[in-house]
Design an enzyme around this catalytic site. Structure first.
Site, PDB file in Angstrom:
ATOM      1  N   GLU A   1       0.852  -1.199   0.000  1.00 19.97           N
ATOM      2  CA  GLU A   1       0.000   0.000   0.000  1.00 19.97           C
ATOM      3  C   GLU A   1       0.881   1.239   0.000  1.00 19.97           C
ATOM      4  O   GLU A   1       2.104   1.150   0.144  1.00 19.97           O
ATOM      5  CB  GLU A   1      -0.934  -0.019   1.220  1.00 19.97           C
ATOM      6  CG  GLU A   1      -2.013  -1.085   1.097  1.00 19.97           C
ATOM      7  CD  GLU A   1      -2.948  -1.156   2.292  1.00 19.97           C
ATOM      8  OE1 GLU A   1      -2.879  -0.295   3.177  1.00 19.97           O
ATOM      9  OE2 GLU A   1      -3.751  -2.106   2.330  1.00 19.97           O
TER      10      GLU A   1
ATOM     11  N   HIS B   1     -11.397   9.659   6.330  1.00 25.61           N
ATOM     12  CA  HIS B   1     -11.170   8.221   6.523  1.00 25.61           C
ATOM     13  C   HIS B   1     -10.684   7.871   7.929  1.00 25.61           C
ATOM     14  O   HIS B   1     -11.119   6.886   8.509  1.00 25.61           O
ATOM     15  CB  HIS B   1     -10.146   7.767   5.480  1.00 25.61           C
ATOM     16  CG  HIS B   1      -9.820   6.309   5.511  1.00 25.61           C
ATOM     17  ND1 HIS B   1     -10.772   5.337   5.290  1.00 25.61           N
ATOM     18  CD2 HIS B   1      -8.638   5.646   5.716  1.00 25.61           C
ATOM     19  CE1 HIS B   1     -10.193   4.144   5.353  1.00 25.61           C
ATOM     20  NE2 HIS B   1      -8.908   4.308   5.629  1.00 25.61           N
TER      21      HIS B   1
ATOM     22  N   ARG C   1      -0.965   8.977   8.974  1.00 26.94           N
ATOM     23  CA  ARG C   1      -0.828   7.545   9.254  1.00 26.94           C
ATOM     24  C   ARG C   1      -0.380   6.779   8.015  1.00 26.94           C
ATOM     25  O   ARG C   1      -0.925   6.965   6.920  1.00 26.94           O
ATOM     26  CB  ARG C   1      -2.181   7.002   9.720  1.00 26.94           C
ATOM     27  CG  ARG C   1      -2.207   5.507   9.948  1.00 26.94           C
ATOM     28  CD  ARG C   1      -3.588   5.092  10.366  1.00 26.94           C
ATOM     29  NE  ARG C   1      -4.522   5.309   9.286  1.00 26.94           N
ATOM     30  CZ  ARG C   1      -5.017   4.343   8.515  1.00 26.94           C
ATOM     31  NH1 ARG C   1      -4.662   3.086   8.710  1.00 26.94           N
ATOM     32  NH2 ARG C   1      -5.863   4.628   7.556  1.00 26.94           N
TER      33      ARG C   1
HETATM   34  C1  SIN Z   1      -7.393   0.647   2.465  1.00 28.60           C
HETATM   35  O1  SIN Z   1      -7.684  -0.522   2.245  1.00 28.60           O
HETATM   36  O2  SIN Z   1      -7.037   1.430   1.577  1.00 28.60           O
HETATM   37  C2  SIN Z   1      -7.482   1.152   3.857  1.00 28.60           C
HETATM   38  C3  SIN Z   1      -6.320   0.731   4.626  1.00 28.60           C
HETATM   39  C4  SIN Z   1      -6.084   1.700   5.740  1.00 28.60           C
HETATM   40  O3  SIN Z   1      -6.800   2.679   5.876  1.00 28.60           O
HETATM   41  O4  SIN Z   1      -5.111   1.497   6.461  1.00 28.60           O
END
Ligand code: SIN
Length: 534
Positions: free
Chosen positions: A120, A350, A385
């Site tokens: 990610e 979020h 974060r």
């Molecule tokens: C996502 O799946 O993009 C969210 C993961 C996160 O917010 O850490």
């Protein structure tokens, strides 16, 4: 009518990963009440798609995870806390697997199976443990299955925690100690008193304070607001994380397109098909979230379009359907085949990076009160974060808080607590005022306290939030309390905390970007924004 307190050793508010893990770890020494305002599975955790960041492969290292977290946090992370969490991560993940959590596996070239690690934004290595794209749902399942057979854990559903009961509020002592909670029973509509030697906030974040959010309806900042009213210190609330990619569709409420989709090769493009992340960051579409959300906001303002596109059609359809079954199915239900066409996306609120300030064991500055998970501010996230560090933090702090409770048993409290007083309360017949104020508050926050801020807009927002608070307060004291009114009151408190914190930080850093102070200022580096009622 006297309402004898329901007496427990531990009260846990919230039923996400942090609250459930804590409950399981202390239930052998005392009776635990888990109080949740909807049903037990309804938590932010349940909607987490991405996964848990932890170092579990030979190609990865603690140093790399540490460095990625520090870089994302833009100079505001507590390095000692980051190191501790990163190093403790693999043990906590092992415990979760032992409880029955099933992370996705992949077949190696030699025919063995190993954890399938995702990637990610902001991560230099593959280190995200996931269960396809429904990681949170699978975590909730495994924790709730373990709790089902535990006779010492009692789950109270549809119960709304109104306020913490503290010795200071009761006028008993100078030392502020949390001794219980007033709870609105949404079935009987009566307010009940719960007492415990230890109270744990695991109530999650506050995404609903914004008009557009990836969060479920329960995310109304209840724990942050409640503990602020009780005297806790609240830290770094200006750092609200906007997820870059929520599905843009009139009928899709809060549906997230996981960052893991970009991790597996999806690219951000504008409506003319042009990639726009190339010039902005070396990691392009996989840059840290603050960078990507600001770039999308900028691109939408530049082109006048109301969304951008995320394109994963470069991957084979079979792979997409197998790796992201939930995203594929949900998009298809809106008439969008993501294997064939790009996904319309927009940023949305979020994650709350700030929260109730806690020690390395999750203790707040109120005795007997702990905060764990998104509601807390531990020092891990700093100004932004790193993706998938939150479930890790929740696991580590649930463990640490439980260990601290086991090693330092809380003194018994006097359980003779007064009943809730509803004063002159009469039934509210003007619910339209509550729903109007909900809408006004959330729109104000979206328009004036979003991804790009200015001092003037923040000041405007503060004036409006104060007006709303005046109306809410009249309503609160005059009418019978309802969940909608209590949530609105909490959202208004959280909005005030976000705006005041943002006004205090006269620089741009991580998730806080203001046109009046567009650069980071060393004077604010390593400086948390602290607010309390004292
Ligand atoms: C996502 O799946 O993009 C969210 C993961 C996160 O917010 O850490």
């Amino acid at each position: 009518m006297s309402n004898y307190p329901k007496k427990f050793d531990f009260i846990v508010l919230g039923s996400g990963i942090a609250g459930l893990t804590f409950a399981l770890k202390v239930a052998h020494i005392g009776k635990v009440a888990i109080i949740t305002k909807k049903n037990r599975t309804e938590s932010n955790t349940n909607y987490a798609q991405g996964g848990i960041a932890a170092v579990t492969s030979k190609e990865d290292s603690f140093e790399s995870h540490f460095q990625d977290t520090i870089t994302a946090g833009s100079g505001l992370c507590n390095e000692e806390i980051v190191q501790g969490i990163v190093e403790e991560g693999p043990d906590r993940v092992k415990e979760l697997i032992q409880l029955g959590m099933k992370f996705s596996q992949r077949e190696t070239e030699g025919g063995n199976h190993e954890l399938d690690l995702g990637k990610e934004g902001g991560h230099s290595n593959r280190r995200i443990l996931h269960a396809k794209d429904i990681t949170g749902r699978e975590i909730e399942r495994s924790l709730l299955d373990s709790i089902a057979s535990n006779k010492n854990i009692h789950i109270f559903e549809n119960q709304f925690a109104i306020d913490l009961i503290t010795t200071q509020k009761l006028g008993h002592s100078k030392l502020n100690r949390c001794v219980g909670v007033y709870v609105l029973n949404n079935e009987t509509k009566l307010v009940e008193t719960y007492s415990a030697n230890t109270v744990v906030l695991a109530t999650g974040g506050c995404g609903k304070v914004y008009l557009y959010t990836s969060n479920p309806d329960i995310a109304t900042g209840d724990g942050t607001a409640m503990s602020y009213r009780a005297g806790a210190t609240i830290s770094n609330m200006e750092f609200v994380q906007f997820h870059p990619t929520c599905l843009y569709h009139p009928k899709a409420k809060s549906f997230l397109i996981s960052e893991a989709v970009r991790g597996e090769g999806a690219e951000l493009i504008n409506l003319n098909g042009k990639r726009f992340m190339e010039k902005i960051h070396p990691l392009k579409s996989l840059a840290p979230r603050d960078v990507v959300a600001q770039a999308i906001d900028n691109e939408m303002k530049r082109t006048g379009d109301d969304h951008v596109l995320l394109d994963i059609t470069n991957k084979p359809a079979r792979y997409i359907i197998e790796r992201f079954p939930n995203i594929y199915k949900t998009c298809l239900s809106f008439g969008l085949d993501i294997t064939k066409e790009p996904i319309p996306v927009v940023p949305a609120a979020h994650y709350q990076c700030g929260g109730v300030q806690v020690s390395r064991n999750g203790e707040t500055c109120i005795n007997g009160l702990y905060a764990i998970g998104e509601v807390s501010c531990t020092g891990l996230h700093g100004a932004n974060r790193l993706a998938s560090n939150s479930l890790l933090e929740a696991l580590v702090y649930a463990h640490r808080a439980a260990k601290h409770c086991l090693e330092n048993p809380a003194p018994q409290i006097d359980t003779n607590l007064p009943d809730w007083h509803s004063g002159e309360a009469i039934d509210a017949d003007e619910m339209v005022v509550v729903s109007h104020n909900w809408d006004e508050l959330r729109r104000t926050m979206w328009d004036y306290v979003g991804i790009v801020r200015t001092t003037k807009r923040l000041e405007r927002a503060l004036t409006r939030v104060k007006n709303l608070q005046g109306e809410i307060s009249d309503y609160y004291w005059d009418f019978t309390v309802t969940s909608d009114l209590l949530e609105l009151r909490n959202l208004a408190t959280v909005a005030e905390l976000i705006v005041k914190s943002a006004l205090n930080r006269r620089e741009s850093r991580g998730l806080h970007y203001t046109l009046d102070y567009p650069e980071a200022n060393d004077k604010f580096a390593k400086k948390d924004t602290l607010i309390n009622l004292r």
